[in-house]
Design a protein around this motif. Structure first.
Motif, short mmCIF file in Angstrom:
data_model
loop_
_atom_site.label_atom_id
_atom_site.label_comp_id
_atom_site.label_asym_id
_atom_site.label_seq_id
_atom_site.Cartn_x
_atom_site.Cartn_y
_atom_site.Cartn_z
N VAL A 1 0.85 -1.18 0.00
CA VAL A 1 0.00 0.00 0.00
C VAL A 1 0.89 1.24 0.00
O VAL A 1 2.05 1.20 0.41
CB VAL A 1 -0.94 0.05 1.22
CG1 VAL A 1 -1.92 -1.11 1.22
CG2 VAL A 1 -0.14 0.09 2.52
N ILE A 2 0.32 2.32 -0.48
CA ILE A 2 0.98 3.63 -0.47
C ILE A 2 0.19 4.54 0.46
O ILE A 2 -1.04 4.65 0.37
CB ILE A 2 1.04 4.23 -1.89
CG1 ILE A 2 1.87 3.32 -2.81
CG2 ILE A 2 1.63 5.64 -1.85
CD1 ILE A 2 1.84 3.74 -4.27
N VAL A 3 0.90 5.18 1.36
CA VAL A 3 0.28 6.11 2.30
C VAL A 3 0.43 7.52 1.73
O VAL A 3 1.56 8.01 1.54
CB VAL A 3 0.93 6.03 3.69
CG1 VAL A 3 0.27 7.02 4.65
CG2 VAL A 3 0.83 4.61 4.24
N ASP A 4 -0.69 8.15 1.42
CA ASP A 4 -0.69 9.51 0.87
C ASP A 4 -0.98 10.50 1.98
O ASP A 4 -1.97 10.38 2.71
CB ASP A 4 -1.75 9.65 -0.23
CG ASP A 4 -1.38 8.91 -1.49
OD1 ASP A 4 -0.18 8.86 -1.80
OD2 ASP A 4 -2.29 8.36 -2.15
N VAL A 5 -0.12 11.49 2.10
CA VAL A 5 -0.29 12.57 3.07
C VAL A 5 -0.45 13.86 2.28
O VAL A 5 0.47 14.28 1.56
CB VAL A 5 0.90 12.68 4.03
CG1 VAL A 5 0.66 13.77 5.06
CG2 VAL A 5 1.16 11.35 4.72
N ASP A 6 -1.60 14.48 2.39
CA ASP A 6 -1.89 15.73 1.68
C ASP A 6 -2.16 16.81 2.72
O ASP A 6 -3.10 16.71 3.51
CB ASP A 6 -3.10 15.55 0.76
CG ASP A 6 -3.30 16.75 -0.15
OD1 ASP A 6 -2.41 17.62 -0.19
OD2 ASP A 6 -4.36 16.82 -0.82
N VAL A 7 -1.33 17.85 2.73
CA VAL A 7 -1.45 18.91 3.73
C VAL A 7 -1.59 20.25 3.05
O VAL A 7 -1.23 20.43 1.88
CB VAL A 7 -0.22 18.92 4.68
CG1 VAL A 7 -0.12 17.62 5.45
CG2 VAL A 7 1.06 19.21 3.91
N GLU A 8 -2.11 21.20 3.80
CA GLU A 8 -2.21 22.59 3.36
C GLU A 8 -1.61 23.47 4.44
O GLU A 8 -2.09 23.48 5.58
CB GLU A 8 -3.68 22.98 3.11
CG GLU A 8 -3.86 24.42 2.68
CD GLU A 8 -5.32 24.80 2.52
OE1 GLU A 8 -5.63 26.01 2.62
OE2 GLU A 8 -6.15 23.89 2.31
N GLU A 9 -0.55 24.19 4.09
CA GLU A 9 0.18 24.99 5.07
C GLU A 9 -0.68 26.13 5.61
O GLU A 9 -1.60 26.62 4.93
CB GLU A 9 1.44 25.58 4.43
CG GLU A 9 2.38 24.55 3.85
CD GLU A 9 3.49 24.17 4.81
OE1 GLU A 9 3.35 24.45 6.02
OE2 GLU A 9 4.48 23.59 4.35
N GLN A 10 -0.38 26.55 6.83
CA GLN A 10 -1.00 27.74 7.40
C GLN A 10 0.07 28.51 8.19
O GLN A 10 1.12 27.94 8.54
CB GLN A 10 -2.16 27.37 8.33
CG GLN A 10 -1.75 26.67 9.62
CD GLN A 10 -2.94 26.40 10.52
OE1 GLN A 10 -4.08 26.68 10.17
NE2 GLN A 10 -2.69 25.86 11.69
N PRO A 11 -0.14 29.80 8.45
CA PRO A 11 0.86 30.57 9.20
C PRO A 11 1.11 29.96 10.57
O PRO A 11 0.17 29.54 11.27
CB PRO A 11 0.22 31.96 9.31
CG PRO A 11 -0.76 32.03 8.18
CD PRO A 11 -1.28 30.63 8.02
N THR A 12 2.37 29.89 10.96
CA THR A 12 2.73 29.32 12.26
C THR A 12 3.43 30.33 13.17
O THR A 12 3.80 29.98 14.28
CB THR A 12 3.65 28.11 12.06
OG1 THR A 12 4.79 28.49 11.28
CG2 THR A 12 2.91 26.98 11.35
N GLY A 13 3.62 31.54 12.69
CA GLY A 13 4.24 32.58 13.50
C GLY A 13 3.17 33.48 14.12
O GLY A 13 2.04 33.55 13.64
N SER A 14 3.54 34.17 15.16
CA SER A 14 2.59 35.06 15.81
C SER A 14 3.34 36.22 16.46
O SER A 14 4.50 36.10 16.86
CB SER A 14 1.75 34.32 16.86
OG SER A 14 2.58 33.84 17.91
N PHE A 15 2.64 37.32 16.56
CA PHE A 15 3.13 38.49 17.28
C PHE A 15 2.05 38.88 18.28
O PHE A 15 0.88 39.04 17.91
CB PHE A 15 3.40 39.65 16.32
CG PHE A 15 3.75 40.94 17.02
CD1 PHE A 15 5.02 41.16 17.51
CD2 PHE A 15 2.79 41.93 17.20
CE1 PHE A 15 5.34 42.33 18.17
CE2 PHE A 15 3.10 43.11 17.85
CZ PHE A 15 4.38 43.31 18.34
#
Length: 778
Positions: free
Chosen positions: A419-433
């Protein structure tokens, strides 16, 4: 911008044109056949004639029936490029008359205040320089309305309009009436017996509207939130043994004004079940069921919970992996005993299919490195497939907080056994002020500025810099955390700090520079160990003379100040046991922390410091009342040739022992008119709390509490307390304090107002009857 009152042709108008066009051709053609040697297109401006002729599907010189001509009309009209189409036979010439849809010049939104234009543009498909479509504009208006409804604005209306321009262009305008949010005036539950409405409303994300609605922000009727609450309520009951629990319905009755709603949640609780007999069986000769059973902490009489079952399965499967047993799967087989309300569970270790992980494909990560995502998997290419571990890995990826969306799926590989494990992600901002303020009785009003990045350089590392300035304190902190040192379950952290204090509760100032690296790892499901090193450079400073020309500090503090700067080089370890990490009992928790530090690896100070804390918490009376007991102790054994200073010893704050000022108890230098807290080498404190509802609407977030504290701080060996100084409280005595608390959960944080009275104290103690703090979470 002015908007024309004339609307565009909607679907009804288009249907009328279509009917007219279809009806016209048979009237003129009737049932005869035609042959066209020439085709002429009229009315087109942007679309080439050859393209329009191609839509008809007619060939020159071919015999064309009335039905075929009607199909040609449909071919042109269904292209979606024309408002009107007419086919007119004129002898051997077919005239195609078209009226093109206009081109969108620009798109505007009017009336929107809550949502910006950029947010609205993301949900529509119409765009400038594309052909205008009435149907698409209607769909876009519906998408905008859905976006508003998702925020609880059920009365919102969106109307698309067009403004005609020259050159067959139009401006598309969406006129928006946002309407008011629909607030939940009341949340009622029907069918609950074991838990009160008040207790269950604390579980729900949806809150009732109150006069504090500006701070609550969760009293809006939102469908997604209601669906989330259904699941949260189900998880709450089933984790407490109610295996038959279900939410029958959630009904929202909206008022005529569409600005308020009454929410009714109908539930069926069922009976509460406990674990009965726990057994383990095995299909594997080299997997001894007794050995595996001994690894489970489950026992008869424990409240049944699906989470406990999941943890037990994971424990057994991980043991199988360590023993080199592949393709072992644990199937829980539950036998229901309605007579005594127990569930017998047989953990059957069976053979799973021989399927391997061919590869793990990761897509969508533009910043985060592949290895940051891959290390969330405990399996690698070539390992046997474990579906439970795949689900756990997906949860760990989501828990990172780096991605707005993440999906983990399994598909067929190059062979039936892969089997093939597919990982599909969508980045989001990870910094903060962050920019905020703070207040405490001890330090006064302060300002806090923070910059943080939780995915530094896409490596999953944390980097933060914080500045805190209060009336008497300034702190600058830099922190770096590597959660997976060398790809292993080792968290490496390093803290750098600089602080200056001018406490109003002491007659000296302090300055400190710290360098503290540490490594933390899990020793088991419930325990962790931290190893650390610390290099501190600190100093006690004089505050000068008072108005009478006398030194503000007493003789002991002056001797401490005279020591100047000192360097402390120490190593230490902290062991932590936390029963809440397994989730075996959602109504109780137990925490133990024990730390030991040795200073003397170079530097000026040499000592052994030991601290410990034990916390036990229990929810009683259907989880309406929280009982908590905390015990803290500390020991400082000075080993160096020099003397210990006040800042080296323990000084109890109002968070440790309520009812007194910081440094309000313990040894004091009372030589002459001086009254200086000196700290102590040993302390012991016990705190007992009971928190309960006050009968107020739970949406206010206000609860009451009673507390009783008892504690002592004593010991002044190896100090600068000269024989001639008047130091009191060396031996110490236990102080007893009772009090009442108001606990208020606000949008600014959980606040705790303490009103206390010391029942037993020394005459030289500094009592405090009121205190405002941030409520600590256990």
């Amino acid at each position: 911008m002015s908007v024309s009152n004339k609307g565009f042709l909607g679907s009804t108008a288009l249907s009328a044109v279509l009917a007219f066009g279809i009806g016209l051709a048979p009237m003129s053609l009737q049932a005869q056949d035609y042959r066209f040697t020439n085709v002429r297109v009229e009315g087109n401006q942007r679309i080439q004639s050859s393209t329009i002729v191609a839509y008809t599907g007619l060939g020159r010189g071919e015999t064309v029936s009335a039905g075929a001509l009607n199909d040609a009309y449909r071919g042109v009209f269904d292209s979606g490029l024309f408002e009107a189409v007419e086919l007119v036979p004129r002898g051997n010439t077919l005239v195609i008359k078209v009226v093109e849809y206009p081109t969108i010049s620009r798109i505007n939104f009017e009336g929107n205040k809550r949502l910006k234009d950029d947010a609205l543009s993301e949900v529509i498909e119409s765009s400038p320089r594309r052909v205008f479509s009435a149907d698409q504009a209607e769909r876009d208006a519906g998408a905008i309305a859905d976006l508003y409804r998702a925020q609880g604005r059920l009365a919102s209306r969106v109307t698309p309009r067009i403004i005609r321009r020259n050159d067959n262009r139009v401006d598309l305008v969406f006129e928006i009436s946002e309407g008011d949010t629909v607030e939940v005036e009341r949340v009622s539950l029907v069918g609950n017996r074991a838990f009160s409405d008040r207790r269950l409303r604390r579980v729900l994300e949806t809150k009732q509207a109150t006069f504090l609605r500006a701070l609550i922000n969760r009293d809006t009727l939102i469908e997604d939130r209601i669906q989330f609450d259904r699941q949260v309520l189900t998880d709450f009951y089933r984790s407490r043994g109610y295996v038959d629990f279900q939410v029958n319905s959630v009904n929202a009755e909206v008022t005529k004004e569409r600005d308020a709603a009454f929410l009714v949640v109908d539930v069926t609780e069922g009976q509460k079940f406990e674990f009965g007999d726990i057994t383990v069986t095995s299909e594997f000769a080299n997997a001894d069921p007794d050995v595996y059973r001994s690894q489970l902490r489950l026992k008869r009489g424990v409240t049944y919970s699906p989470l406990v079952i999941e943890n037990a399965i994971e424990t057994l499967e991980q043991l199988a992996v360590r023993q080199g047993i592949d393709f072992l799967r644990v199937e829980p087989r539950v036998t229901r005993n309605d007579r005594d309300l127990t569930l017998d569970v047989e953990f059957a270790m069976v053979r799973g299919p021989r399927i391997f992980v061919e590869r793990i494909d990761i897509e969508g990560n533009t910043t985060t490195l592949d290895r940051v995502i891959r290390r969330q998997f405990k399996i690698v290419e070539g390992d046997p497939l474990n579906q439970r571990e795949i689900r756990n890995s997906a949860e760990r990826i989501r828990a990172l907080g780096f991605f707005a969306q993440s999906e983990v799926d399994v598909r067929q590989g190059s062979t039936p056994n892969d089997v093939i494990v597919d990982v599909d992600v969508e980045e989001q901002p990870t910094g903060s002020f962050t920019l905020g303020g703070s207040y405490s009785v001890d330090d006064g009003i302060g300002v806090a500025i923070g910059i943080s990045e939780n995915n530094f350089l896409g490596r999953g590392q944390q980097l933060s810099f914080n500045i805190s300035t209060a009336q008497d304190t300034e702190e600058y902190k830099l922190r770096f955390v590597e959660p997976k040192l060398l790809g292993r379950d080792l968290q490496f952290a390093i803290d750098l700090g600089l602080s200056e204090t001018e406490s109003s509760y002491s007659e000296y100032d302090t300055s400190s520079v710290i360098f503290r690296p540490s490594i933390t790892f899990d020793a088991s499901d419930t325990t962790s160990l931290q190893l650390r090193y610390a290099l501190d450079l600190d100093e006690m400073k004089s505050r000068g003379l008072d108005s009478n020309g006398n030194d503000r500090a007493g003789p002991v503090l002056r001797a401490d100040i005279a020591e100047g700067k000192r360097t402390t080089s120490s190593i230490g370890a902290t062991f932590t046991y936390d029963s809440r990490r397994t989730g075996l009992n959602p109504t109780a928790g137990f925490l133990i922390e024990s730390g030991l530090d040795y200073a003397g690896l170079g530097g000026d100070n040499e000592y052994i410091r030991a601290t410990s804390k034990i916390v036990a918490q229990k929810l009683v009376f259907n989880e309406e009342i929280t009982l908590r007991a905390t015990v803290e102790t500390g020991y400082l054994g000075w080993l160096g040739d020099n003397k210990s200073r006040t800042i080296d010893r323990f000084l109890l704050s109002s968070d440790t022992l309520r009812g007194f000022e910081p440094g309000g108890i313990g040894p004091r230098d009372m030589s002459g008119s001086y009254d200086d807290a000196l700290g102590g080498n040993l302390y012991a404190v016990a705190r007992f709390d009971a928190e309960f509802p006050l009968g107020l609407p739970e949406e206010l977030g206000i609860r009451g509490g009673l507390f009783y504290d008892v504690g002592n701080l004593w010991g002044l060996d190896d100090s600068n307390a000269a024989a001639g100084s008047n130091v009191v409280g060396r031996g110490g005595s236990f102080r007893h304090v009772v009090g009442f608390s108001l606990l208020w959960t606000t949008g600014l944080g959980p606040l705790r107002f303490n009103f206390s009275k010391a029942l037993s104290k020394e005459e030289f103690d500094k009592e405090r009857n009121f205190d405002l703090t941030i409520q600590a979470r256990f």
